[in-house]
Design a protein around this motif. Structure first.
Motif, mmCIF file in Angstrom:
data_model
loop_
_atom_site.group_PDB
_atom_site.id
_atom_site.type_symbol
_atom_site.label_atom_id
_atom_site.label_comp_id
_atom_site.label_asym_id
_atom_site.label_seq_id
_atom_site.Cartn_x
_atom_site.Cartn_y
_atom_site.Cartn_z
ATOM 1 N N ILE A 204 0.995 -1.461 0.125
ATOM 2 C CA ILE A 204 -0.038 -0.067 0.292
ATOM 3 C C ILE A 204 1.293 1.421 0.439
ATOM 4 O O ILE A 204 1.755 1.069 0.912
ATOM 5 N N GLY A 205 0.419 2.109 -0.769
ATOM 6 C CA GLY A 205 1.403 3.462 -0.911
ATOM 7 C C GLY A 205 1.092 4.158 -0.277
ATOM 8 O O GLY A 205 -0.294 4.874 0.507
ATOM 9 N N TYR A 206 1.569 5.604 0.942
ATOM 10 C CA TYR A 206 1.778 6.979 1.142
ATOM 11 C C TYR A 206 2.567 7.496 0.519
ATOM 12 O O TYR A 206 3.289 7.274 0.484
ATOM 13 N N ASN A 207 1.897 8.671 1.228
ATOM 14 C CA ASN A 207 2.903 10.016 1.118
ATOM 15 C C ASN A 207 3.484 10.003 1.650
ATOM 16 O O ASN A 207 5.066 10.352 1.711
ATOM 17 N N LYS A 208 4.118 9.947 3.119
ATOM 18 C CA LYS A 208 3.989 10.242 4.416
ATOM 19 C C LYS A 208 3.890 8.316 5.317
ATOM 20 O O LYS A 208 2.744 8.265 5.679
ATOM 21 N N ALA A 209 5.004 8.648 6.201
ATOM 22 C CA ALA A 209 5.281 7.632 6.484
ATOM 23 C C ALA A 209 4.304 7.596 8.184
ATOM 24 O O ALA A 209 3.949 7.324 8.562
ATOM 25 N N LEU A 210 3.469 9.340 8.319
ATOM 26 C CA LEU A 210 2.727 9.315 9.578
ATOM 27 C C LEU A 210 1.733 9.479 9.431
ATOM 28 O O LEU A 210 0.495 9.155 9.671
ATOM 29 N N GLU A 211 1.207 9.435 7.477
ATOM 30 C CA GLU A 211 -0.171 9.048 7.215
ATOM 31 C C GLU A 211 -0.824 7.086 6.916
ATOM 32 O O GLU A 211 -1.699 6.536 7.552
ATOM 33 N N LEU A 212 0.921 6.760 7.166
ATOM 34 C CA LEU A 212 0.523 4.983 7.529
ATOM 35 C C LEU A 212 -0.446 5.059 8.821
ATOM 36 O O LEU A 212 -1.119 4.144 8.979
ATOM 37 N N MET A 213 0.834 6.033 9.952
ATOM 38 C CA MET A 213 0.864 5.690 11.092
ATOM 39 C C MET A 213 -1.027 5.364 11.453
ATOM 40 O O MET A 213 -1.630 5.790 12.384
ATOM 41 N N ARG A 214 -1.461 7.213 10.923
ATOM 42 C CA ARG A 214 -2.191 8.028 11.412
ATOM 43 C C ARG A 214 -4.168 6.623 10.874
ATOM 44 O O ARG A 214 -4.853 6.439 11.704
ATOM 45 N N ASP A 215 -2.981 5.642 9.976
ATOM 46 C CA ASP A 215 -4.427 4.693 9.645
ATOM 47 C C ASP A 215 -4.321 3.588 10.286
ATOM 48 O O ASP A 215 -5.999 3.244 11.143
ATOM 49 N N LEU A 216 -3.588 3.516 10.722
ATOM 50 C CA LEU A 216 -3.559 2.590 11.324
ATOM 51 C C LEU A 216 -3.574 2.233 12.906
ATOM 52 O O LEU A 216 -4.308 1.705 13.790
ATOM 53 N N LYS A 217 -3.540 4.033 13.224
ATOM 54 C CA LYS A 217 -4.167 3.601 14.470
ATOM 55 C C LYS A 217 -6.459 4.187 14.870
ATOM 56 O O LYS A 217 -6.432 3.534 14.964
ATOM 57 N N ASN A 218 -6.077 4.559 13.367
ATOM 58 C CA ASN A 218 -7.810 4.814 13.099
ATOM 59 C C ASN A 218 -8.384 3.393 12.842
ATOM 60 O O ASN A 218 -9.561 3.389 13.598
ATOM 61 N N ILE A 219 -7.520 2.643 13.001
ATOM 62 C CA ILE A 219 -8.289 1.282 12.382
ATOM 63 C C ILE A 219 -8.210 0.040 14.555
ATOM 64 O O ILE A 219 -8.495 -1.062 13.843
ATOM 65 N N GLY A 220 -7.597 1.144 14.829
ATOM 66 C CA GLY A 220 -6.969 0.182 16.783
ATOM 67 C C GLY A 220 -5.581 -0.276 16.115
ATOM 68 O O GLY A 220 -5.905 -0.894 17.010
ATOM 69 N N ALA A 221 -5.250 -0.591 14.981
ATOM 70 C CA ALA A 221 -3.956 -1.674 14.917
ATOM 71 C C ALA A 221 -2.577 -1.006 15.437
ATOM 72 O O ALA A 221 -1.529 -1.713 15.102
ATOM 73 N N HIS A 222 -2.566 0.323 16.097
ATOM 74 C CA HIS A 222 -1.440 0.857 16.410
ATOM 75 C C HIS A 222 -0.968 -0.038 17.005
ATOM 76 O O HIS A 222 -1.467 -0.952 18.487
ATOM 77 N N ASN A 223 0.277 0.725 17.701
ATOM 78 C CA ASN A 223 1.099 0.262 18.550
ATOM 79 C C ASN A 223 1.020 0.063 19.362
ATOM 80 O O ASN A 223 0.897 1.014 20.909
ATOM 81 N N ILE A 224 0.399 -1.068 20.280
ATOM 82 C CA ILE A 224 -0.737 -0.934 22.156
ATOM 83 C C ILE A 224 0.025 -2.281 22.778
ATOM 84 O O ILE A 224 -0.086 -2.466 23.665
ATOM 85 N N ASP A 225 1.354 -2.691 22.214
ATOM 86 C CA ASP A 225 2.710 -3.385 23.196
ATOM 87 C C ASP A 225 2.920 -2.518 24.651
ATOM 88 O O ASP A 225 2.908 -1.720 24.288
ATOM 89 N N SER A 226 3.432 -3.246 25.658
ATOM 90 C CA SER A 226 3.671 -2.777 26.774
ATOM 91 C C SER A 226 4.794 -2.376 27.069
ATOM 92 O O SER A 226 5.158 -1.616 27.330
ATOM 93 N N SER A 227 5.274 -3.331 25.544
ATOM 94 C CA SER A 227 7.217 -2.523 25.456
ATOM 95 C C SER A 227 7.076 -1.273 24.888
ATOM 96 O O SER A 227 8.418 -0.983 24.411
#
Length: 285
Positions: A204-227
């Motif tokens: 999947i192509g993105y213009n910026k890495a920040l856009e990828l991380m925003r999508d991950l957060k918006n689907i609930g799949a961002h990093n929630i690891d305790s470490s």
């Protein structure tokens, strides 16, 4: 499966998974481009099976997008969506009156043994470390010869983001995923019949890495690891991340987010009676 494979590869609590995805219910569909691609490719694989199911389970149904697709494809079937996140189940119930939705843990499904002709699951198993127990439970819920069809993620998923963050700091920013061969081993250990796994990269192509991380957060799949780093990420670190990510730039100038998409299927076998109905599940619909 060896004891080493039973160890958690991520330090993520189920309650945190449920909370993260529940909060993302309203933003999920707009950001879930890859998830829809994966689910549509999984549906395409149904052409290889002669299937006229009467009872279908969509495990990890999320917002119910594919639960509703399954209802359209099999209008005479009873379709049940299950998700760990109560927020997702409530969202599903508001979108549809035809399907049934249940909030439950995949390891303790609140259904009688041999309930389903077909279990569909799109991008859920990567959140479950106890794969042998998961497949045992699915074999229990499946009718003999019933079909299990699923996608999950392999260890090369988001390697560009993982490598870019590694150059910024030592914290874990991207979840780890199990090799597909271990997924196949877990299906065999659960005595599912004729298990098959394969994989392909999806970019999947993105213009910026920040856009990828925003999508991950918006689907609930961002990093929630305790470490993970529990502090705020500084603007300087984000700039450095964007700079590191440039090494992966495609010819069209976009930044790739590569997912190792793993497909699997198997068939149910007759198993000895297990524990019965789990009475703590909540049904909405």
């Amino acid at each position: 499966m060896s004891n080493s494979m039973r160890q958690k590869i991520n330090q993520i609590a189920k309650a945190d998974i449920a909370r993260s995805f529940g909060r993302a219910a309203k933003t999920y569909d707009e950001a879930a481009f890859f998830q829809k691609v994966a689910g549509e490719r999984l549906l395409e694989r149904l052409q290889y099976f002669k299937l006229q199911p009467k009872h279908i389970l969509d495990l990890g149904c999320g917002t119910g997008f594919f639960t509703r697709e399954l209802s359209k494809r099999y209008p005479d079937a009873k379709v049940t969506g299950v998700d760990l996140a109560q927020g997702m189940i409530e969202y599903c119930a508001a979108q549809s009156q035809q399907e049934e939705y249940v909030c439950a843990d995949a390891l303790s499904l609140p259904f009688e043994s041999e309930s389903f002709d077909f279990v569909f699951s799109n991008l859920t198993f990567q959140w479950i470390d106890e794969l042998p127990e998961l497949f045992q439970e699915l074999n229990r819920a499946l009718k003999p010869e019933g079909l299990l069809l699923f996608t999950t993620l392999g260890p090369d998923t988001l390697y560009e983001l993982k490598q870019s963050w590694a150059a910024v700091n030592a914290y874990q920013h991207v979840n780890n995923f199990i090799d597909m061969h271990h997924v196949g081993d877990a299906m065999l250990s659960a005595r599912l019949s004729d298990p098959v796994v394969d994989s392909e990269p999806v970019v999947i192509g993105y213009n910026k890495a920040l856009e990828l991380m925003r999508d991950l957060k918006n689907i609930g799949a961002h990093n929630i690891d305790s470490s993970r780093n529990h502090g705020l990420t500084s603007p300087r670190q984000l700039r450095q991340l964007e700079q590191e990510y440039q090494q992966f730039k495609l010819d069209d100038g976009q930044l790739p987010a590569t997912y190792e998409l793993v497909y699997g299927h198997a068939f149910g076998t007759e198993v000895s009676p297990a524990m019965g109905y789990h009475d703590y599940a909540v049904e909405i619909g």
